[in-house]
Motif scaffolding. Sequence first.
Motif, PDB file in Angstrom:
ATOM      1  N   ILE A 167       0.862  -1.181   0.000  1.00  0.00           N
ATOM      2  CA  ILE A 167       0.000   0.000   0.000  1.00  0.00           C
ATOM      3  C   ILE A 167       0.900   1.234   0.000  1.00  0.00           C
ATOM      4  N   PRO A 168       0.797   2.070  -1.036  1.00  0.00           N
ATOM      5  CA  PRO A 168       1.653   3.263  -1.063  1.00  0.00           C
ATOM      6  C   PRO A 168       1.196   4.311  -0.053  1.00  0.00           C
ATOM      7  N   ALA A 169       2.122   5.151   0.337  1.00  0.00           N
ATOM      8  CA  ALA A 169       1.792   6.238   1.258  1.00  0.00           C
ATOM      9  C   ALA A 169       0.720   7.111   0.630  1.00  0.00           C
ATOM     10  N   GLY A 170      -0.252   7.487   1.424  1.00  0.00           N
ATOM     11  CA  GLY A 170      -1.321   8.355   0.957  1.00  0.00           C
ATOM     12  C   GLY A 170      -2.443   7.630   0.227  1.00  0.00           C
ATOM     13  N   ALA A 171      -2.379   6.302   0.172  1.00  0.00           N
ATOM     14  CA  ALA A 171      -3.431   5.538  -0.515  1.00  0.00           C
ATOM     15  C   ALA A 171      -4.744   5.645   0.243  1.00  0.00           C
ATOM     16  N   THR A 172      -5.815   5.432  -0.478  1.00  0.00           N
ATOM     17  CA  THR A 172      -7.142   5.446   0.137  1.00  0.00           C
ATOM     18  C   THR A 172      -7.712   4.027   0.120  1.00  0.00           C
ATOM     19  N   VAL A 173      -8.882   3.889   0.706  1.00  0.00           N
ATOM     20  CA  VAL A 173      -9.568   2.597   0.711  1.00  0.00           C
ATOM     21  C   VAL A 173      -9.788   2.112  -0.720  1.00  0.00           C
ATOM     22  N   LEU A 174      -9.976   3.042  -1.631  1.00  0.00           N
ATOM     23  CA  LEU A 174     -10.198   2.686  -3.032  1.00  0.00           C
ATOM     24  C   LEU A 174      -9.014   1.896  -3.594  1.00  0.00           C
ATOM     25  N   TYR A 175      -7.801   2.242  -3.177  1.00  0.00           N
ATOM     26  CA  TYR A 175      -6.616   1.504  -3.622  1.00  0.00           C
ATOM     27  C   TYR A 175      -6.729   0.044  -3.209  1.00  0.00           C
ATOM     28  N   VAL A 176      -7.099  -0.194  -1.971  1.00  0.00           N
ATOM     29  CA  VAL A 176      -7.211  -1.560  -1.461  1.00  0.00           C
ATOM     30  C   VAL A 176      -8.327  -2.305  -2.194  1.00  0.00           C
ATOM     31  N   ILE A 177      -9.438  -1.654  -2.393  1.00  0.00           N
ATOM     32  CA  ILE A 177     -10.552  -2.282  -3.111  1.00  0.00           C
ATOM     33  C   ILE A 177     -10.136  -2.616  -4.547  1.00  0.00           C
ATOM     34  N   ASP A 178      -9.404  -1.721  -5.194  1.00  0.00           N
ATOM     35  CA  ASP A 178      -8.902  -1.999  -6.542  1.00  0.00           C
ATOM     36  C   ASP A 178      -8.006  -3.236  -6.570  1.00  0.00           C
ATOM     37  N   ARG A 179      -7.163  -3.388  -5.573  1.00  0.00           N
ATOM     38  CA  ARG A 179      -6.268  -4.557  -5.547  1.00  0.00           C
ATOM     39  C   ARG A 179      -7.062  -5.845  -5.291  1.00  0.00           C
ATOM     40  N   ILE A 180      -8.118  -5.755  -4.483  1.00  0.00           N
ATOM     41  CA  ILE A 180      -8.976  -6.924  -4.263  1.00  0.00           C
ATOM     42  C   ILE A 180      -9.646  -7.303  -5.589  1.00  0.00           C
ATOM     43  N   ILE A 181     -10.135  -6.312  -6.303  1.00  0.00           N
ATOM     44  CA  ILE A 181     -10.747  -6.559  -7.612  1.00  0.00           C
ATOM     45  C   ILE A 181      -9.723  -7.178  -8.565  1.00  0.00           C
ATOM     46  N   ASP A 182      -8.481  -6.714  -8.495  1.00  0.00           N
ATOM     47  CA  ASP A 182      -7.429  -7.275  -9.346  1.00  0.00           C
ATOM     48  C   ASP A 182      -7.271  -8.777  -9.136  1.00  0.00           C
ATOM     49  N   THR A 183      -7.374  -9.232  -7.899  1.00  0.00           N
ATOM     50  CA  THR A 183      -7.239 -10.675  -7.654  1.00  0.00           C
ATOM     51  C   THR A 183      -8.373 -11.436  -8.329  1.00  0.00           C
ATOM     52  N   PHE A 184      -9.574 -10.878  -8.300  1.00  0.00           N
ATOM     53  CA  PHE A 184     -10.705 -11.523  -8.962  1.00  0.00           C
ATOM     54  C   PHE A 184     -10.526 -11.512 -10.479  1.00  0.00           C
ATOM     55  N   ILE A 185     -10.022 -10.414 -11.017  1.00  0.00           N
ATOM     56  CA  ILE A 185      -9.770 -10.343 -12.460  1.00  0.00           C
ATOM     57  C   ILE A 185      -8.773 -11.425 -12.874  1.00  0.00           C
ATOM     58  N   GLY A 186      -7.716 -11.588 -12.092  1.00  0.00           N
ATOM     59  CA  GLY A 186      -6.720 -12.612 -12.405  1.00  0.00           C
ATOM     60  C   GLY A 186      -7.318 -14.007 -12.457  1.00  0.00           C
ATOM     61  N   VAL A 187      -8.169 -14.327 -11.502  1.00  0.00           N
ATOM     62  CA  VAL A 187      -8.820 -15.642 -11.477  1.00  0.00           C
ATOM     63  C   VAL A 187      -9.750 -15.786 -12.681  1.00  0.00           C
ATOM     64  N   LEU A 188     -10.517 -14.754 -12.982  1.00  0.00           N
ATOM     65  CA  LEU A 188     -11.449 -14.823 -14.112  1.00  0.00           C
ATOM     66  C   LEU A 188     -10.721 -14.967 -15.447  1.00  0.00           C
ATOM     67  N   VAL A 189      -9.590 -14.299 -15.603  1.00  0.00           N
ATOM     68  CA  VAL A 189      -8.807 -14.454 -16.834  1.00  0.00           C
ATOM     69  C   VAL A 189      -8.313 -15.891 -16.955  1.00  0.00           C
ATOM     70  N   SER A 190      -7.861 -16.474 -15.859  1.00  0.00           N
ATOM     71  CA  SER A 190      -7.416 -17.868 -15.888  1.00  0.00           C
ATOM     72  C   SER A 190      -8.541 -18.805 -16.290  1.00  0.00           C
ATOM     73  N   ILE A 191      -9.712 -18.575 -15.759  1.00  0.00           N
ATOM     74  CA  ILE A 191     -10.861 -19.410 -16.126  1.00  0.00           C
ATOM     75  C   ILE A 191     -11.122 -19.287 -17.629  1.00  0.00           C
ATOM     76  N   GLY A 192     -11.127 -18.062 -18.126  1.00  0.00           N
ATOM     77  CA  GLY A 192     -11.377 -17.849 -19.548  1.00  0.00           C
ATOM     78  C   GLY A 192     -10.319 -18.470 -20.437  1.00  0.00           C
ATOM     79  N   VAL A 193      -9.060 -18.250 -20.102  1.00  0.00           N
ATOM     80  CA  VAL A 193      -7.974 -18.827 -20.905  1.00  0.00           C
ATOM     81  C   VAL A 193      -8.061 -20.344 -20.883  1.00  0.00           C
ATOM     82  N   ASN A 194      -8.284 -20.916 -19.722  1.00  0.00           N
ATOM     83  CA  ASN A 194      -8.333 -22.373 -19.647  1.00  0.00           C
ATOM     84  C   ASN A 194      -9.559 -22.922 -20.364  1.00  0.00           C
TER      85      ASN A 194
END
Length: 160
Positions: A124-151
Amino acid sequence: MQFGRFRIGLRTLKTALAVMIIITAFYFFHRPPFIAALASVFALRESWDKTLSFAKIRLVSNTVGGLLALIYFLVHAQTHNATWVSMIFLPLLVIIAIVFLDGFNFNSGVIGALAALLMISLNIPAGATVLYVIDRIIDTFIGVLVSIGVNRFASPKPKR
């Protein structure tokens, strides 16, 4: 393809394809691809069925890791970035993640949950907001969904 003891298999190519898709898409959306790419690598398995089965576990574990990272962020921000939050509170969140996932018999998701928790919390970079954390959580879901699609779409069709 086989090169002596080394081989390039379909899973290797699908993993590289998933990472390429994520890096390319995230480039155009000006998002850091690290967490999504790593989540994709964790989720991609040798077959569609195994990826789908493991994806369920990854989504649960990402949710647990992400929510605990959000709690970490809120406590860390509330304590004005006190060092003890990283040294003491974050390891307690690790314990909570393990105990929770074990209690619900999601043992195979523990490493993924801890990876999500630690990757998000410790980056988490200095000065980050809750939105930064939520974006990173969404990123983990995107990664899983891309794997499902590719596979799903890059796997050979089973012979009947």
